[in-house]
Design a protein around this motif. Structure first.
Motif, PDB file in Angstrom:
ATOM      1  N   VAL A   1      42.783  47.978  26.964  1.00  0.00           N
ATOM      2  CA  VAL A   1      41.343  47.838  27.408  1.00  0.00           C
ATOM      3  C   VAL A   1      41.430  47.380  29.048  1.00  0.00           C
ATOM      4  O   VAL A   1      42.187  46.623  29.518  1.00  0.00           O
ATOM      5  CB  VAL A   1      40.740  46.626  26.728  1.00  0.00           C
ATOM      6  CG1 VAL A   1      39.165  46.206  27.542  1.00  0.00           C
ATOM      7  CG2 VAL A   1      40.708  46.705  25.197  1.00  0.00           C
ATOM      8  N   VAL A   2      40.655  48.371  29.553  1.00  0.00           N
ATOM      9  CA  VAL A   2      40.335  48.027  31.133  1.00  0.00           C
ATOM     10  C   VAL A   2      39.078  47.297  31.184  1.00  0.00           C
ATOM     11  O   VAL A   2      37.966  47.876  30.680  1.00  0.00           O
ATOM     12  CB  VAL A   2      40.340  49.633  32.076  1.00  0.00           C
ATOM     13  CG1 VAL A   2      39.947  49.071  33.376  1.00  0.00           C
ATOM     14  CG2 VAL A   2      41.784  50.196  31.867  1.00  0.00           C
ATOM     15  N   VAL A   3      39.200  46.329  31.909  1.00  0.00           N
ATOM     16  CA  VAL A   3      37.977  45.706  32.284  1.00  0.00           C
ATOM     17  C   VAL A   3      37.607  45.793  33.842  1.00  0.00           C
ATOM     18  O   VAL A   3      38.426  45.540  34.805  1.00  0.00           O
ATOM     19  CB  VAL A   3      38.215  44.004  32.075  1.00  0.00           C
ATOM     20  CG1 VAL A   3      36.863  43.170  32.419  1.00  0.00           C
ATOM     21  CG2 VAL A   3      38.605  43.636  30.640  1.00  0.00           C
ATOM     22  N   ALA A   4      36.441  46.392  33.950  1.00  0.00           N
ATOM     23  CA  ALA A   4      36.206  47.018  35.252  1.00  0.00           C
ATOM     24  C   ALA A   4      34.938  46.129  35.785  1.00  0.00           C
ATOM     25  O   ALA A   4      33.985  45.923  35.077  1.00  0.00           O
ATOM     26  CB  ALA A   4      35.767  48.392  35.257  1.00  0.00           C
ATOM     27  N   GLY A   5      34.579  46.472  37.145  1.00  0.00           N
ATOM     28  CA  GLY A   5      33.619  46.128  37.856  1.00  0.00           C
ATOM     29  C   GLY A   5      33.617  45.486  39.239  1.00  0.00           C
ATOM     30  O   GLY A   5      34.894  45.743  39.638  1.00  0.00           O
ATOM     31  N   VAL A   6      32.643  45.134  39.867  1.00  0.00           N
ATOM     32  CA  VAL A   6      32.971  44.843  41.320  1.00  0.00           C
ATOM     33  C   VAL A   6      33.351  43.628  41.559  1.00  0.00           C
ATOM     34  O   VAL A   6      33.503  43.074  40.600  1.00  0.00           O
ATOM     35  CB  VAL A   6      31.708  44.995  42.215  1.00  0.00           C
ATOM     36  CG1 VAL A   6      30.883  46.244  42.329  1.00  0.00           C
ATOM     37  CG2 VAL A   6      30.663  44.013  41.480  1.00  0.00           C
ATOM     38  N   ALA A   7      33.867  43.579  42.877  1.00  0.00           N
ATOM     39  CA  ALA A   7      34.480  41.923  42.960  1.00  0.00           C
ATOM     40  C   ALA A   7      33.548  40.981  42.795  1.00  0.00           C
ATOM     41  O   ALA A   7      32.437  41.132  43.143  1.00  0.00           O
ATOM     42  CB  ALA A   7      35.034  41.939  44.501  1.00  0.00           C
TER      43      ALA A   7
ATOM     44  N   THR B   1      38.966  36.999  34.912  1.00  0.00           N
ATOM     45  CA  THR B   1      38.414  35.934  34.128  1.00  0.00           C
ATOM     46  C   THR B   1      38.374  36.503  32.761  1.00  0.00           C
ATOM     47  O   THR B   1      38.873  36.112  31.691  1.00  0.00           O
ATOM     48  CB  THR B   1      37.239  35.100  34.750  1.00  0.00           C
ATOM     49  OG1 THR B   1      37.633  34.413  35.927  1.00  0.00           O
ATOM     50  CG2 THR B   1      36.946  34.158  33.774  1.00  0.00           C
ATOM     51  N   ILE B   2      37.522  37.369  32.495  1.00  0.00           N
ATOM     52  CA  ILE B   2      37.210  37.915  31.260  1.00  0.00           C
ATOM     53  C   ILE B   2      38.259  38.785  30.881  1.00  0.00           C
ATOM     54  O   ILE B   2      38.771  38.404  29.628  1.00  0.00           O
ATOM     55  CB  ILE B   2      35.996  39.002  31.311  1.00  0.00           C
ATOM     56  CG1 ILE B   2      34.848  38.160  31.934  1.00  0.00           C
ATOM     57  CG2 ILE B   2      35.947  39.579  30.077  1.00  0.00           C
ATOM     58  CD1 ILE B   2      34.186  37.136  31.079  1.00  0.00           C
ATOM     59  N   GLY B   3      39.109  39.455  31.638  1.00  0.00           N
ATOM     60  CA  GLY B   3      40.267  40.215  30.990  1.00  0.00           C
ATOM     61  C   GLY B   3      41.336  39.247  30.455  1.00  0.00           C
ATOM     62  O   GLY B   3      42.142  39.593  29.546  1.00  0.00           O
ATOM     63  N   SER B   4      41.661  38.179  31.230  1.00  0.00           N
ATOM     64  CA  SER B   4      42.552  37.217  30.773  1.00  0.00           C
ATOM     65  C   SER B   4      42.334  36.481  29.615  1.00  0.00           C
ATOM     66  O   SER B   4      42.932  36.123  28.776  1.00  0.00           O
ATOM     67  CB  SER B   4      43.124  36.232  32.094  1.00  0.00           C
ATOM     68  OG  SER B   4      41.964  35.391  32.394  1.00  0.00           O
TER      69      SER B   4
ATOM     70  N   ASN C   1      26.422  35.794  31.388  1.00  0.00           N
ATOM     71  CA  ASN C   1      26.720  34.883  30.323  1.00  0.00           C
ATOM     72  C   ASN C   1      27.872  34.090  30.596  1.00  0.00           C
ATOM     73  O   ASN C   1      28.747  34.268  31.214  1.00  0.00           O
ATOM     74  CB  ASN C   1      26.639  35.328  29.154  1.00  0.00           C
ATOM     75  CG  ASN C   1      25.422  36.080  28.782  1.00  0.00           C
ATOM     76  OD1 ASN C   1      24.293  35.194  28.895  1.00  0.00           O
ATOM     77  ND2 ASN C   1      25.239  37.478  28.395  1.00  0.00           N
ATOM     78  N   PRO C   2      28.436  32.972  29.872  1.00  0.00           N
ATOM     79  CA  PRO C   2      29.372  32.225  30.049  1.00  0.00           C
ATOM     80  C   PRO C   2      30.589  33.395  29.527  1.00  0.00           C
ATOM     81  O   PRO C   2      30.430  33.865  28.645  1.00  0.00           O
ATOM     82  CB  PRO C   2      29.552  30.972  28.922  1.00  0.00           C
ATOM     83  CG  PRO C   2      27.897  30.721  28.841  1.00  0.00           C
ATOM     84  CD  PRO C   2      27.277  32.245  29.087  1.00  0.00           C
ATOM     85  N   PRO C   3      31.879  33.058  30.106  1.00  0.00           N
ATOM     86  CA  PRO C   3      33.018  33.999  29.917  1.00  0.00           C
ATOM     87  C   PRO C   3      33.325  33.932  28.337  1.00  0.00           C
ATOM     88  O   PRO C   3      33.566  35.271  27.832  1.00  0.00           O
ATOM     89  CB  PRO C   3      33.916  33.291  30.443  1.00  0.00           C
ATOM     90  CG  PRO C   3      33.439  32.605  31.940  1.00  0.00           C
ATOM     91  CD  PRO C   3      32.151  32.042  31.121  1.00  0.00           C
ATOM     92  N   ALA C   4      33.206  32.865  27.527  1.00  0.00           N
ATOM     93  CA  ALA C   4      33.678  32.959  26.161  1.00  0.00           C
ATOM     94  C   ALA C   4      32.720  33.863  25.516  1.00  0.00           C
ATOM     95  O   ALA C   4      32.958  34.521  24.453  1.00  0.00           O
ATOM     96  CB  ALA C   4      33.714  31.715  25.603  1.00  0.00           C
TER      97      ALA C   4
END
Length: 169
Positions: free
Chosen positions: A3-9, A15-18, A150-153
């Protein structure tokens, strides 16, 4: 699956990827760690990267993906993948790859998130260059767009649901 988690800085890729990798029991790689010393120095100096600067970096991200796929290992990697051509390069010929694009949220929130992280080479002053360069995914792309306001979880639970995966026990 990879899975690649992408987006702007500031969108929460790392955070989401880890967190996603931890929930699934998979390895995580922060694509920022694959940048060359020259790219890092350029960004530290406040200069945005060009497509030419990003070419070897995208190659390093692709190599990480290919190594994991060849070894039959699942993993998550954070990578901005701002442009459609970058996403196409990563997705092309990689059926095991899934891409999540964290939807761009308000600039103020992105800046606040960036100011809250310490020791990162990417400065908030470069955010405008990313916002100008980003090409949001279109429905025809093989990319899942997720609202990251939304919250990371909660975001991770939504990604796991949309990928049809199960959290590790």
């Amino acid at each position: 699956m990879i899975v690649v988690v992408a987006g702007v800085a500031g969108s929460g890729k790392s955070t989401i990827g880890s967190l996603l990798a931890r929930e699934l029991g998979w390895e995580f790689e922060d694509g920022d760690d694959l940048h060359s010393a020259a790219n890092i120095a350029k960004m530290k100096a406040g200069h945005p990267l060009t497509d030419e600067d990003r070419r070897p970096w995208l190659g390093a991200v692709a190599a990480w993906i290919d190594q994991h796929a060849a070894a039959g290992r699942s993993g998550v990697i954070a990578c901005s993948a701002l442009k459609r051509s970058y996403r196409d390069q990563l997705l092309d010929g990689r059926p095991e790859l899934r891409m999540i694009f964290l939807e761009v949220i308000g600039r103020e929130t992105l800046v606040a998130r960036m100011k809250g992280r310490h020791g990162h080479f990417f400065r908030p002053a470069l955010l405008d260059s990313q916002l100008a360069a980003v090409e949001p995914p279109i429905p025809a792309e093989r990319v899942i767009v997720v609202d990251d306001d939304n919250p990371p979880a909660d975001v991770v639970r939504e990604i796991i649901r949309r990928l049809g995966l199960q959290r590790r026990s």
